[in-house]
Design a protein around this motif. Sequence first.
Motif, mmCIF file in Angstrom:
data_model
loop_
_atom_site.group_PDB
_atom_site.id
_atom_site.type_symbol
_atom_site.label_atom_id
_atom_site.label_comp_id
_atom_site.label_asym_id
_atom_site.label_seq_id
_atom_site.Cartn_x
_atom_site.Cartn_y
_atom_site.Cartn_z
ATOM 1 N N ARG A 1 30.707 -38.798 -9.310
ATOM 2 C CA ARG A 1 30.327 -39.886 -8.350
ATOM 3 C C ARG A 1 30.755 -39.816 -6.937
ATOM 4 N N ASP A 2 29.849 -40.162 -5.985
ATOM 5 C CA ASP A 2 30.129 -40.084 -4.676
ATOM 6 C C ASP A 2 29.552 -41.218 -4.055
ATOM 7 N N VAL A 3 29.902 -41.595 -2.443
ATOM 8 C CA VAL A 3 29.182 -42.950 -1.963
ATOM 9 C C VAL A 3 28.045 -42.873 -1.561
ATOM 10 N N VAL B 1 42.359 -45.175 0.481
ATOM 11 C CA VAL B 1 41.110 -44.940 -0.121
ATOM 12 C C VAL B 1 41.396 -44.786 -1.379
ATOM 13 N N LYS B 2 42.260 -44.000 -1.964
ATOM 14 C CA LYS B 2 42.901 -43.611 -3.082
ATOM 15 C C LYS B 2 43.220 -44.533 -3.983
ATOM 16 N N GLN B 3 44.208 -45.536 -3.374
ATOM 17 C CA GLN B 3 44.702 -46.771 -4.083
ATOM 18 C C GLN B 3 43.583 -47.682 -4.294
ATOM 19 N N ASP B 4 42.579 -47.877 -3.512
ATOM 20 C CA ASP B 4 41.664 -48.642 -3.768
ATOM 21 C C ASP B 4 40.774 -48.345 -4.876
ATOM 22 N N ILE B 5 40.685 -47.001 -5.141
ATOM 23 C CA ILE B 5 39.787 -46.554 -6.226
ATOM 24 C C ILE B 5 40.575 -46.616 -7.499
ATOM 25 N N PHE B 6 41.988 -46.378 -7.456
ATOM 26 C CA PHE B 6 42.681 -46.203 -8.545
ATOM 27 C C PHE B 6 42.583 -47.914 -8.930
ATOM 28 N N SER C 1 44.765 -37.549 -10.220
ATOM 29 C CA SER C 1 44.383 -37.517 -8.523
ATOM 30 C C SER C 1 44.276 -36.261 -8.279
ATOM 31 N N ASN C 2 43.478 -35.432 -7.347
ATOM 32 C CA ASN C 2 43.455 -34.328 -6.952
ATOM 33 C C ASN C 2 44.250 -33.900 -5.722
ATOM 34 N N THR C 3 44.858 -35.166 -5.423
ATOM 35 C CA THR C 3 45.787 -35.049 -3.784
ATOM 36 C C THR C 3 46.567 -33.778 -3.814
ATOM 37 N N HIS D 1 46.246 -31.125 -9.683
ATOM 38 C CA HIS D 1 45.910 -30.552 -8.212
ATOM 39 C C HIS D 1 45.294 -29.190 -8.413
ATOM 40 N N PHE D 2 43.852 -29.061 -8.365
ATOM 41 C CA PHE D 2 43.240 -27.873 -8.378
ATOM 42 C C PHE D 2 43.129 -27.412 -7.250
ATOM 43 N N PHE D 3 42.606 -25.870 -7.187
ATOM 44 C CA PHE D 3 42.871 -25.149 -5.847
ATOM 45 C C PHE D 3 41.302 -24.774 -5.501
ATOM 46 N N GLU E 1 39.952 -38.060 -9.670
ATOM 47 C CA GLU E 1 39.662 -38.405 -8.023
ATOM 48 C C GLU E 1 39.859 -37.448 -7.206
ATOM 49 N N ALA E 2 38.801 -37.171 -6.447
ATOM 50 C CA ALA E 2 38.964 -35.858 -5.240
ATOM 51 C C ALA E 2 38.269 -36.423 -3.957
ATOM 52 N N VAL E 3 38.729 -37.844 -3.501
ATOM 53 C CA VAL E 3 38.271 -38.188 -2.214
ATOM 54 C C VAL E 3 38.930 -37.915 -1.102
ATOM 55 N N PHE E 4 38.735 -38.362 -0.029
ATOM 56 C CA PHE E 4 39.493 -37.891 1.253
ATOM 57 C C PHE E 4 40.985 -38.105 1.145
ATOM 58 N N GLU E 5 41.763 -37.357 1.838
ATOM 59 C CA GLU E 5 43.219 -37.371 1.637
ATOM 60 C C GLU E 5 43.731 -38.547 2.298
HETATM 61 N N1 LIG Z 1 39.759 -28.600 0.199
HETATM 62 C C1 LIG Z 1 40.912 -28.067 -0.384
HETATM 63 O O1 LIG Z 1 41.124 -26.865 -0.165
HETATM 64 C C2 LIG Z 1 41.624 -28.768 -1.397
HETATM 65 C C3 LIG Z 1 42.442 -28.124 -2.188
HETATM 66 C C4 LIG Z 1 43.088 -28.955 -3.161
HETATM 67 C C5 LIG Z 1 43.155 -30.343 -2.985
HETATM 68 N N2 LIG Z 1 42.435 -30.968 -2.245
HETATM 69 C C6 LIG Z 1 42.276 -32.532 -2.276
HETATM 70 O O2 LIG Z 1 41.350 -32.854 -2.827
HETATM 71 C C7 LIG Z 1 40.808 -34.205 -2.201
HETATM 72 C C8 LIG Z 1 39.322 -34.019 -1.813
HETATM 73 O O3 LIG Z 1 39.409 -32.681 -0.738
HETATM 74 P P1 LIG Z 1 37.911 -32.218 -0.372
HETATM 75 O O4 LIG Z 1 38.243 -30.991 0.466
HETATM 76 O O5 LIG Z 1 37.191 -31.936 -1.499
HETATM 77 O O6 LIG Z 1 37.399 -33.408 0.359
HETATM 78 P P2 LIG Z 1 36.100 -33.564 1.401
HETATM 79 O O7 LIG Z 1 35.937 -34.277 2.404
HETATM 80 O O8 LIG Z 1 35.112 -32.234 1.008
HETATM 81 O O9 LIG Z 1 35.353 -34.284 0.063
HETATM 82 C C9 LIG Z 1 35.604 -35.818 -0.112
HETATM 83 C C10 LIG Z 1 34.401 -36.405 -0.847
HETATM 84 O O10 LIG Z 1 35.015 -37.605 -1.351
HETATM 85 C C11 LIG Z 1 33.941 -38.506 -1.162
HETATM 86 N N3 LIG Z 1 34.280 -39.958 -1.100
HETATM 87 C C12 LIG Z 1 34.740 -40.613 0.006
HETATM 88 N N4 LIG Z 1 34.955 -41.823 -0.247
HETATM 89 C C13 LIG Z 1 34.591 -41.830 -1.476
HETATM 90 C C14 LIG Z 1 34.861 -42.963 -2.711
HETATM 91 N N5 LIG Z 1 35.350 -44.273 -2.331
HETATM 92 N N6 LIG Z 1 34.442 -42.773 -3.844
HETATM 93 C C15 LIG Z 1 33.880 -41.543 -4.172
HETATM 94 N N7 LIG Z 1 33.763 -40.461 -3.161
HETATM 95 C C16 LIG Z 1 34.374 -40.647 -1.926
HETATM 96 C C17 LIG Z 1 33.168 -37.917 0.244
HETATM 97 O O11 LIG Z 1 31.691 -38.370 0.315
HETATM 98 C C18 LIG Z 1 33.161 -36.642 0.037
HETATM 99 O O12 LIG Z 1 32.035 -35.894 -0.602
HETATM 100 C C19 LIG Z 1 41.790 -34.442 -1.105
HETATM 101 O O13 LIG Z 1 42.760 -35.397 -1.668
HETATM 102 C C20 LIG Z 1 42.430 -33.088 -0.908
HETATM 103 O O14 LIG Z 1 43.657 -33.274 -0.331
HETATM 104 C C21 LIG Z 1 41.629 -30.117 -1.303
#
Ligand SMILES: NC(=O)c1ccc[n+]([C@@H]2O[C@H](COP(=O)([O-])OP(=O)(O)OC[C@H]3O[C@@H](n4cnc5c(N)ncnc54)[C@H](O)[C@@H]3O)[C@@H](O)[C@H]2O)c1
Length: 270
Positions: free
Chosen positions: A19-21, A83-88, A103-105, A127-129, A75-79
């Motif tokens: 799911r994405d926006v 935004v995360k609280q709203d989704i949860f 959460s993947n935060t 928390h995946f990498f 969940e893996a949306v912006f950090e």
């Molecule tokens: N990039 C990394 O190396 C890495 C590693 C481990 C953890 N993380 C964590 O993973 C999470 C995502 O990171 P990323 O690098 O993939 O970010 P990203 O910006 O590449 O991707 C975030 C995605 O979330 C989508 N999004 C935004 N709001 C949304 C919503 N309300 N519902 C659904 N989708 C929504 C965006 O459209 C985008 O596709 C963050 O919490 C980050 O801290 C990232």
Amino acid sequence: MGSGIAQVAAQAGYEVVLRDVTDEALARGTDGIKASYDRFVAKGALEAADAAAALARISTTTDLEAVADADLVVEAVFEKIEVKQDIFRTLDRITGPGTVLASNTSAIPITKIAAATEHPERVVGTHFFSPVPMMRLCELVRGYKTSDDTLARAREFAESVGKTCVVVNRDVAGFVTTRLISALVVEAVKLYESGVASAEDIDTACKLGFGHAMGPLATTDLTGVDILLHATGNIYAESQDEKFAPPEIMRRMVDAGDLGRKSGQGFYPY
Ligand SMILES: NC(=O)c1ccc[n+]([C@@H]2O[C@H](COP(=O)([O-])OP(=O)(O)OC[C@H]3O[C@@H](n4cnc5c(N)ncnc54)[C@H](O)[C@@H]3O)[C@@H](O)[C@H]2O)c1
């Protein structure tokens, strides 16, 4: 990260809803998954038929309600905590009591995310990498109220997609991995900033002295100076521990647009 997690889950046999926006973001995700499967097939690490079957197990949607029947949501949306609280909050309302909410935060306390729900015991950090298909670690984070059952089910999922788990028993800012890399990066940047050694020599010291695959300054350029500034700044704000205070030069680099590889200049030119 979301598409990477979807990719490994589908390959392990799960039915996945991605799911994405926007449709554009979904297309970017599925294009990335397809290209990655193609590379594994070309290397002989995956059968073409298995790749096609895995791809067919992924459906896409912009509607969060579509995950209502899931056993586990990652969940893996912006950090951004809001935004995360709203989704949860929404996930808590639309999913059944047996659904694990993960959460993947990289650094936001799980307890803060879980506080937006009525059932914090079913919220956990997975928390995946990056890149998810290649990196074998999953850091499991226990929030203040995460239940043993939730942690066990998150572990079962992460192991079933081929990851080795480490467990963070106390929900400290930055967990284990982001804390470790932040401490190393902050010290490396301080040594660079004060002219003790060049960027190349600091990175070479870590590579040849400690066997790191990549030095901390090259890692910062790869991850993004802005991303690591944000991560270390968050840990410092939470912990008030000076060793995480971001060096001034990181702020100036971000002000100047020198964000690392993605901007063409960081501690190194690209
Ligand atoms: N990039 C990394 O190396 C890495 C590693 C481990 C953890 N993380 C964590 O993973 C999470 C995502 O990171 P990323 O690098 O993939 O970010 P990203 O910006 O590449 O991707 C975030 C995605 O979330 C989508 N999004 C935004 N709001 C949304 C919503 N309300 N519902 C659904 N989708 C929504 C965006 O459209 C985008 O596709 C963050 O919490 C980050 O801290 C990232």
